[in-house]
Design a protein around this motif. Structure first.
Motif, PDB file in Angstrom:
ATOM      1  N   LEU A  78       0.806  -1.224   0.000  1.00  0.00           N
ATOM      2  CA  LEU A  78       0.000   0.000   0.000  1.00  0.00           C
ATOM      3  C   LEU A  78       0.841   1.278   0.000  1.00  0.00           C
ATOM      4  N   LEU A  79       2.156   1.150   0.101  1.00  0.00           N
ATOM      5  CA  LEU A  79       3.022   2.330   0.160  1.00  0.00           C
ATOM      6  C   LEU A  79       3.322   2.864  -1.239  1.00  0.00           C
ATOM      7  N   PRO A  80       3.294   4.192  -1.391  1.00  0.00           N
ATOM      8  CA  PRO A  80       3.717   4.756  -2.667  1.00  0.00           C
ATOM      9  C   PRO A  80       5.229   4.575  -2.822  1.00  0.00           C
ATOM     10  N   ASP A  81       5.658   4.189  -3.996  1.00  0.00           N
ATOM     11  CA  ASP A  81       7.078   3.916  -4.239  1.00  0.00           C
ATOM     12  C   ASP A  81       7.487   4.497  -5.597  1.00  0.00           C
ATOM     13  N   PRO A  82       7.492   5.832  -5.713  1.00  0.00           N
ATOM     14  CA  PRO A  82       7.761   6.447  -7.016  1.00  0.00           C
ATOM     15  C   PRO A  82       9.154   6.166  -7.574  1.00  0.00           C
ATOM     16  N   VAL A  83      10.143   5.891  -6.718  1.00  0.00           N
ATOM     17  CA  VAL A  83      11.491   5.612  -7.223  1.00  0.00           C
ATOM     18  C   VAL A  83      11.752   4.116  -7.402  1.00  0.00           C
ATOM     19  N   GLY A  84      10.810   3.277  -7.007  1.00  0.00           N
ATOM     20  CA  GLY A  84      10.900   1.846  -7.268  1.00  0.00           C
ATOM     21  C   GLY A  84      11.927   1.085  -6.462  1.00  0.00           C
ATOM     22  N   ILE A  85      12.027   1.371  -5.164  1.00  0.00           N
ATOM     23  CA  ILE A  85      13.009   0.645  -4.343  1.00  0.00           C
ATOM     24  C   ILE A  85      12.418  -0.571  -3.630  1.00  0.00           C
ATOM     25  N   LEU A  86      11.095  -0.677  -3.599  1.00  0.00           N
ATOM     26  CA  LEU A  86      10.471  -1.815  -2.930  1.00  0.00           C
ATOM     27  C   LEU A  86      10.494  -3.052  -3.822  1.00  0.00           C
ATOM     28  N   THR A  87      10.680  -4.182  -3.183  1.00  0.00           N
ATOM     29  CA  THR A  87      10.750  -5.471  -3.859  1.00  0.00           C
ATOM     30  C   THR A  87       9.747  -6.410  -3.199  1.00  0.00           C
ATOM     31  N   GLY A  88       9.344  -7.418  -3.918  1.00  0.00           N
ATOM     32  CA  GLY A  88       8.448  -8.427  -3.369  1.00  0.00           C
ATOM     33  C   GLY A  88       7.238  -8.616  -4.263  1.00  0.00           C
ATOM     34  N   THR A  89       6.670  -9.804  -4.189  1.00  0.00           N
ATOM     35  CA  THR A  89       5.531 -10.119  -5.054  1.00  0.00           C
ATOM     36  C   THR A  89       4.316 -10.610  -4.282  1.00  0.00           C
ATOM     37  N   GLY A  90       4.403 -10.613  -2.960  1.00  0.00           N
ATOM     38  CA  GLY A  90       3.282 -11.083  -2.150  1.00  0.00           C
ATOM     39  C   GLY A  90       2.114 -10.110  -2.193  1.00  0.00           C
ATOM     40  N   THR A  91       1.059 -10.461  -1.513  1.00  0.00           N
ATOM     41  CA  THR A  91      -0.137  -9.626  -1.505  1.00  0.00           C
ATOM     42  C   THR A  91      -0.115  -8.560  -0.419  1.00  0.00           C
ATOM     43  N   GLN A  92       0.933  -8.525   0.407  1.00  0.00           N
ATOM     44  CA  GLN A  92       0.949  -7.605   1.534  1.00  0.00           C
ATOM     45  C   GLN A  92       2.322  -6.987   1.782  1.00  0.00           C
ATOM     46  N   VAL A  93       3.324  -7.785   2.012  1.00  0.00           N
ATOM     47  CA  VAL A  93       4.651  -7.317   2.432  1.00  0.00           C
ATOM     48  C   VAL A  93       5.486  -6.882   1.226  1.00  0.00           C
ATOM     49  N   ARG A  94       6.254  -5.807   1.438  1.00  0.00           N
ATOM     50  CA  ARG A  94       7.280  -5.382   0.484  1.00  0.00           C
ATOM     51  C   ARG A  94       8.526  -5.057   1.295  1.00  0.00           C
ATOM     52  N   TYR A  95       9.694  -5.089   0.652  1.00  0.00           N
ATOM     53  CA  TYR A  95      10.932  -4.833   1.366  1.00  0.00           C
ATOM     54  C   TYR A  95      11.950  -4.176   0.449  1.00  0.00           C
ATOM     55  N   VAL A  96      12.974  -3.589   1.085  1.00  0.00           N
ATOM     56  CA  VAL A  96      14.119  -3.022   0.384  1.00  0.00           C
ATOM     57  C   VAL A  96      15.323  -3.884   0.741  1.00  0.00           C
ATOM     58  N   PRO A  97      15.967  -4.502  -0.241  1.00  0.00           N
ATOM     59  CA  PRO A  97      17.163  -5.289   0.050  1.00  0.00           C
ATOM     60  C   PRO A  97      18.356  -4.362   0.323  1.00  0.00           C
ATOM     61  N   VAL A  98      19.060  -4.636   1.401  1.00  0.00           N
ATOM     62  CA  VAL A  98      20.236  -3.847   1.779  1.00  0.00           C
ATOM     63  C   VAL A  98      21.448  -4.767   1.654  1.00  0.00           C
ATOM     64  N   VAL A  99      22.351  -4.422   0.732  1.00  0.00           N
ATOM     65  CA  VAL A  99      23.514  -5.284   0.506  1.00  0.00           C
ATOM     66  C   VAL A  99      24.827  -4.652   0.943  1.00  0.00           C
ATOM     67  N   ASP A 100      24.911  -3.333   0.926  1.00  0.00           N
ATOM     68  CA  ASP A 100      26.185  -2.713   1.307  1.00  0.00           C
ATOM     69  C   ASP A 100      26.036  -1.444   2.143  1.00  0.00           C
ATOM     70  N   GLY A 101      24.838  -1.089   2.486  1.00  0.00           N
ATOM     71  CA  GLY A 101      24.629   0.076   3.351  1.00  0.00           C
ATOM     72  C   GLY A 101      24.263   1.347   2.608  1.00  0.00           C
ATOM     73  N   THR A 102      24.592   1.441   1.327  1.00  0.00           N
ATOM     74  CA  THR A 102      24.221   2.661   0.590  1.00  0.00           C
ATOM     75  C   THR A 102      22.708   2.823   0.548  1.00  0.00           C
ATOM     76  N   GLU A 103      21.996   1.707   0.537  1.00  0.00           N
ATOM     77  CA  GLU A 103      20.528   1.753   0.513  1.00  0.00           C
ATOM     78  C   GLU A 103      19.971   2.448   1.754  1.00  0.00           C
ATOM     79  N   LEU A 104      20.685   2.340   2.869  1.00  0.00           N
ATOM     80  CA  LEU A 104      20.218   2.939   4.123  1.00  0.00           C
ATOM     81  C   LEU A 104      20.359   4.453   4.125  1.00  0.00           C
ATOM     82  N   ARG A 105      21.118   5.007   3.181  1.00  0.00           N
ATOM     83  CA  ARG A 105      21.277   6.456   3.082  1.00  0.00           C
ATOM     84  C   ARG A 105      20.331   7.072   2.055  1.00  0.00           C
ATOM     85  N   ASN A 106      19.500   6.253   1.442  1.00  0.00           N
ATOM     86  CA  ASN A 106      18.556   6.731   0.443  1.00  0.00           C
ATOM     87  C   ASN A 106      17.381   7.416   1.147  1.00  0.00           C
ATOM     88  N   PRO A 107      17.158   8.711   0.876  1.00  0.00           N
ATOM     89  CA  PRO A 107      16.032   9.413   1.516  1.00  0.00           C
ATOM     90  C   PRO A 107      14.686   8.758   1.222  1.00  0.00           C
TER      91      PRO A 107
END
Length: 126
Positions: A78-107
């Motif tokens: 249900l979250l708006p994701d205009p930059v397309g960082i959410l991943t997942g194909t389920g009917t409810q949960v979405r997530y952002v994969p963090v592999v090196d920490g740069t993702e955690l600095r994304n506003p």
């Protein structure tokens, strides 16, 4: 040591077999959620192998895995994701994969965390 500077034995149990990189990313992801939503309550859920966050309802999680840490949202679909960082194909949960920490600095991730905490879970049909 947890992001809030308090020993959390359950978090240590959750992370005990993880590589140092995954441990560090997990702590950093938890700290980001706590910075974005200072009123959030962190709870390790060993059975689910993740750290859950409530404020007051369950809205997000940090799930350490072998090669990635997932920062997820209970109602991410249900979250708006205009930059397309959410991943997942389920009917409810979405997530952002963090592999090196740069993702955690994304506003955009910080914004999703704030939005997720403000969400009201949909009512279940009876």
């Amino acid at each position: 040591m947890s992001p809030r500077g308090v020993e959390d034995p359950e978090l240590e149990v959750l992370l005990r077999h993880q590589p140092q990189r995954i441990r560090t990313l997990t702590y950093q992801a938890c700290a980001l959620i706590q910075r974005c939503v200072p009123s959030s309550v962190q709870r390790v859920r060993l059975g689910w192998k993740l750290v859950g966050f409530s404020a007051p309802h369950y809205f997000a999680f940090v799930a350490p895995q072998e090669d990635v840490v997932k920062v997820g949202f209970e109602w991410g679909v249900l979250l708006p994701d205009p930059v397309g960082i959410l991943t997942g194909t389920g009917t409810q949960v979405r997530y952002v994969p963090v592999v090196d920490g740069t993702e955690l600095r994304n506003p955009a991730l910080a914004h999703l965390i704030e939005l997720a905490a403000q969400q009201r879970p949909p009512r279940r049909k009876r």
